[in-house]
Scaffold this motif. Structure first.
Motif, short mmCIF file in Angstrom:
data_model
loop_
_atom_site.label_atom_id
_atom_site.label_comp_id
_atom_site.label_asym_id
_atom_site.label_seq_id
_atom_site.Cartn_x
_atom_site.Cartn_y
_atom_site.Cartn_z
N UNK A 479 0.83 -1.20 0.00
CA UNK A 479 0.00 0.00 0.00
C UNK A 479 0.87 1.25 0.00
N UNK A 480 0.55 2.18 -0.89
CA UNK A 480 1.21 3.49 -0.92
C UNK A 480 0.61 4.34 0.19
N UNK A 481 1.27 4.35 1.35
CA UNK A 481 0.71 5.03 2.51
C UNK A 481 0.60 6.53 2.29
N UNK A 482 1.37 7.05 1.35
CA UNK A 482 1.26 8.48 1.04
C UNK A 482 -0.09 8.86 0.46
N UNK A 483 -0.79 7.88 -0.11
CA UNK A 483 -2.12 8.14 -0.67
C UNK A 483 -3.23 8.00 0.38
N UNK A 484 -2.88 7.51 1.54
CA UNK A 484 -3.88 7.22 2.58
C UNK A 484 -3.89 8.33 3.62
N UNK A 485 -5.08 8.81 3.95
CA UNK A 485 -5.20 9.88 4.94
C UNK A 485 -5.26 9.34 6.36
N UNK A 486 -5.87 8.17 6.55
CA UNK A 486 -5.95 7.59 7.89
C UNK A 486 -6.11 6.08 7.78
N UNK A 487 -5.37 5.36 8.61
CA UNK A 487 -5.56 3.92 8.78
C UNK A 487 -6.21 3.73 10.14
N UNK A 488 -7.39 3.14 10.16
CA UNK A 488 -8.16 3.01 11.39
C UNK A 488 -7.98 1.61 11.97
N UNK A 489 -7.59 1.57 13.25
CA UNK A 489 -7.55 0.33 14.01
C UNK A 489 -8.55 0.44 15.16
N UNK A 490 -9.05 -0.69 15.65
CA UNK A 490 -10.09 -0.63 16.68
C UNK A 490 -9.53 -0.62 18.08
N UNK A 491 -8.22 -0.86 18.24
CA UNK A 491 -7.66 -0.85 19.60
C UNK A 491 -6.27 -0.26 19.58
N UNK A 492 -5.83 0.33 20.70
CA UNK A 492 -4.48 0.89 20.79
C UNK A 492 -3.40 -0.16 20.55
N UNK A 493 -3.61 -1.39 21.03
CA UNK A 493 -2.61 -2.43 20.87
C UNK A 493 -2.36 -2.72 19.40
N UNK A 494 -3.44 -2.86 18.62
CA UNK A 494 -3.26 -3.16 17.20
C UNK A 494 -2.79 -1.94 16.42
N UNK A 495 -3.08 -0.75 16.90
CA UNK A 495 -2.51 0.45 16.28
C UNK A 495 -0.99 0.46 16.46
N UNK A 496 -0.53 0.12 17.67
CA UNK A 496 0.91 0.07 17.92
C UNK A 496 1.57 -1.02 17.08
N UNK A 497 0.92 -2.20 16.99
CA UNK A 497 1.47 -3.28 16.16
C UNK A 497 1.55 -2.86 14.69
N UNK A 498 0.51 -2.15 14.23
CA UNK A 498 0.49 -1.70 12.84
C UNK A 498 1.66 -0.76 12.57
N UNK A 499 1.90 0.18 13.46
CA UNK A 499 3.02 1.11 13.29
C UNK A 499 4.35 0.35 13.29
N UNK A 500 4.46 -0.63 14.20
CA UNK A 500 5.70 -1.39 14.34
C UNK A 500 5.98 -2.25 13.11
N UNK A 501 4.94 -2.94 12.62
CA UNK A 501 5.14 -3.89 11.52
C UNK A 501 5.29 -3.19 10.18
N UNK A 502 4.51 -2.11 9.97
CA UNK A 502 4.51 -1.45 8.66
C UNK A 502 5.49 -0.30 8.56
N UNK A 503 5.84 0.32 9.68
CA UNK A 503 6.68 1.50 9.63
C UNK A 503 5.97 2.73 9.12
N UNK A 504 4.64 2.69 9.05
CA UNK A 504 3.88 3.85 8.58
C UNK A 504 4.00 5.01 9.57
N UNK A 505 3.83 6.24 9.09
CA UNK A 505 3.87 7.40 9.98
C UNK A 505 2.88 7.24 11.12
#
Length: 728
Positions: A479-505
């Motif tokens: 996914x070209x994260x530059x084209x995405x305005x927001x990635x929505x996760x339902x919990x703080x834990x999975x938001x942290x995992x998403x940042x860690x695994x993907x390296x997204x801003x």
């Protein structure tokens, strides 16, 4: 508004029409009340003519129907008239009563979504509910914005029998309107008077009631039976003749005929007792008699049948419950006649019960439903220039209600791009929608997100909701994260995992939690619910039903009243689970354990999977969450919103969603905490704490406003990453 009832005849149905119109007007509606029949007596319509906001539509007097039948409008004529009136000036809601009428109205596309259907005349037991009636009720439910249910029992039966009714069924109990200043004097007089108002019919025991003065005389009580009403059932013919003869000629029976509702209440207030005693065959009815409430509102103690509904209304120890014969009615009246404290207690209970059904309470309830049905435009939306929103995905089951909510908001135009599979879709339609949309919401971060990122315009917003399923897949990396305005996760834990695994801003990964429909879930618990544990969904094996069994086994060792109810699909209903040898082996072991362990065999119940969660939760006190891992796990929050207590094991991230107070080290610690809560009498306090925390964090209004802010204004939630305890 139209009820398939004749307002020339005073009975419960006609009283409903009058009081419903009054309540709608009191809630701020402009009410057009369509009358079924020509006005032959104005006893019920005259009071409505003086109410601001109510307009009476008289089809006979105003020549609105060419074919004037002797019994008033047919359901077909009524629906045709409503539709024509709607075409001239659109109604926001159309309130209807009558099963056939509602069935016909449900077929009118112009009325779909505007119907508020008041349900009464349909089967009240599973045995009576045929496939045809279920299909009919399903069609009515799907066309209705709300299904108005008189009682919690009726709502529970409807939701359990008709899945389409779930989420649409709301409580609207009978409305009591008593003339100002009209009250009983609270005294028992030397000659006691017992009031009955309504229709005269076999199952209403009205013929037997005429024997009551003589029965009371035998017990040393001078009594008079005051009977108000003029509708005598014609069938069976011999009964009708006997009923009329008894009314006209029985000593100490004062038949006063029909009269205006206000006059009937004034005359009832001059009596000492109210009577609403019916044949035992009606004890299973899911409807609550308006007469009981009206007489209670006057301050009269009411003699009536002992039923679960009446026990819930007045208390199981209410002193004026009568048995099946007239002798028991006489005994109850005689006892209260002689015992003034008992009389006063019964009168107080009836009066208190009626207060919850007063006109202002009904109007307040309706105002809440109106605000839900007629949503206001969110900040930043312009109804004159709607924001164009596309929701795209292959499986929208988790997003359907959100999409419906967004579509209902003034100023938003929502279209669905339903993909056939992860990679299968109509590329031409998707390309067309990509060019049309102002905002695109991709449910799942899969090929749909890659497609819409490719075709995104600079002036568009793209929101992607990411689940556990795709976090470890290949699509986020592509996914070209530059084209995405927001990635929505339902919990703080999975938001942290998403940042860690993907390296997204970090700022692009936001938390918008699942919502809890705290309004629908707020229902009274059934007796003994604190001894009932619950689990929702046990497949795949990482849901760890075995740990739930450990908990209930430990609890039943302490007290055999504890049980576990499991609402779920069975693992063999998921082919992708049952085809895996390790999954099948796990469930075979767990089910064998239930069969062979006596404590579990008699303490574990499996309930069918379905949308009737709110009804099911009425009998659940504690919701277990024993999984290896979860992204959010909504079930404990739903239980808390229903007045129960969550109980969780420490799966990763649990403490970012739930207060650690509800998280236990292991199954034994969980069982000990549950038993201590119950045995020490702390269940109600713990349930109240849990409800306050969960509704404050995940309540329907809060989460929906987070989504509307994100979609309409691009506003990122500020404080959605803290657990309820941290926020409070």
């Amino acid at each position: 508004m139209y009820g398939d009832v004749d307002l020339n005849i005073i009975d419960g149905s006609a009283i409903w029409a009058q009081s419903m119109a009054q309540a709608l007007a009191a809630a701020g509606c402009e009410v057009t009340l369509l009358l079924k029949a020509p006005v032959r007596t104005d006893r019920l319509v005259a009071p409505l003519a003086d109410v601001p906001g109510i307009r009476l539509l008289r089809p006979y007097e105003d020549d609105l129907v060419p074919d004037r039948g002797p019994r008033g409008l047919t359901p077909e004529q009524a629906v045709e008239l409503i539709t024509k009136q709607h075409e001239r000036r659109a109604f926001d809601l159309v309130v209807v009563r009558g099963r056939r009428l509602a069935g016909l109205a449900a077929q009118e596309e112009a009325l779909t979504g505007r119907l508020w259907t008041y349900l009464t005349d349909f089967p009240h037991s599973v045995g009576e509910l045929s496939a045809t009636s279920t299909a009919e009720l399903t069609e009515i439910a799907l066309a209705s914005r709300f299904l108005l249910c008189q009682t919690e029992e009726l709502r529970a039966f409807l939701e359990s029998s008709v899945p389409a009714a779930c989420g649409r069924s709301v409580l609207f109990p009978p409305v009591v309107v008593v003339p100002e200043g009209v009250q009983a004097d609270g005294q028992v007089h030397a000659r006691t008077r017992i009031a009955y108002t309504g229709k005269f019919a076999p199952r209403w025991n009205t013929l037997e009631m005429t024997e009551l003065p003589e029965r009371l005389a035998q017990l040393g009580v001078d009594a008079e039976m005051v009977m108000i009403g003029d509708k005598i059932h014609a069938e069976p013919a011999d009964w009708s003749k006997r009923m009329r003869r008894a009314l006209e000629s029985t000593e100490h029976v004062d038949w006063r005929g029909g009269m205006a509702r206000a006059d009937a209440l004034r005359q009832s207030a001059e009596c000492d007792f109210g009577l609403s005693w019916r044949d035992p065959s009606m004890d299973a009815s899911l409807e609550l008699s308006t007469k009981v409430l009206e007489l209670g509102a006057l301050g009269l103690p009411v003699v009536l049948n002992r039923t679960p509904m009446h026990e819930a209304l007045l208390g199981a120890d209410y002193p004026l419950f009568a048995g099946a014969d007239i002798a028991s009615v006489a005994e109850v009246v005689a006892r209260a006649y002689a015992d003034r404290e008992l009389y006063a207690d019964a009168a107080r209970r009836c009066r208190d019960a009626a207060e919850a059904h007063a006109l202002e309470r009904a109007a307040e309830r309706l105002r809440g439903y109106l605000s839900e049905a007629l949503l206001t435009a969110p900040e930043g939306a312009d109804p004159e220039r709607p924001l164009k929103v596309v929701v795209a995905g292959h499986d929208l089951k988790f997003f359907t209600r959100l999409a419906e909510y967004l579509d209902a908001l003034p100023g938003l135009d929502v279209r669905i791009d339903q993909w056939e599979g992860l990679n299968a879709h109509d590329q031409y339609r998707s390309r067309e929608l990509a060019g049309w949309a102002d905002v695109v919401i991709c449910e799942w971060c899969g090929p749909n997100a890659l497609f819409y990122a490719k075709w995104k315009r600079p002036d568009q917003r793209l929101i992607v909701r990411l689940h556990r399923f795709e976090l470890y897949a290949e699509w986020p990396r592509k996914l070209d994260i530059g084209k995405v305005d927001a990635v929505v996760c339902v919990s703080p834990h999975y938001a942290d995992l998403t940042r860690e695994i993907t390296g997204w801003p970090s700022e692009k990964v936001v938390v918008v939690p699942n919502w809890v429909d705290d309004v629908q879930l707020a229902r009274p618990k059934l007796a003994g619910a604190e001894y009932s544990l619950g689990m929702i969904g046990i497949a795949p094996s990482r849901k760890r039903l075995d740990r739930g069994l450990d908990v209930v086994s430990e609890l039943r060792r302490m007290d055999p009243r504890y049980t576990l109810s499991v609402k779920t699909k069975q693992p063999w209903e998921y082919w992708w689970i049952w085809n895996r040898p390790e999954e099948r082996s796990y469930f075979e072991r767990v089910y064998r354990r239930i069969q062979r362990d006596e404590k579990l065999a008699s303490g574990v119940v499996f309930d069918p999977f379905g949308p009737d969660v709110a009804t099911w939760l009425r009998r659940v006190g504690f919701m277990l969450s024993t999984s290896d891992d979860e992204s959010f796990h909504l079930a404990p929050a739903e239980c808390a919103a229903s007045g129960g207590v969550p109980a969780l094991l420490p799966w990763p991230g649990a403490d970012t969603i739930y207060d650690p107070h509800w998280i236990h080290d292991d199954a034994v610690a969980m069982a000990e905490a549950i038993h201590a809560t119950v045995s020490e009498g702390r269940f109600a306090a713990e349930a109240e704490r849990a409800r306050a925390e969960v509704t404050g964090a995940y309540g329907l209004d809060r989460v929906r406003s987070m989504w509307s802010d994100l979609v309409v204004r691009g506003k990122v939630p500020e404080d959605a990453s803290a657990a309820p305890a941290a926020r409070s």
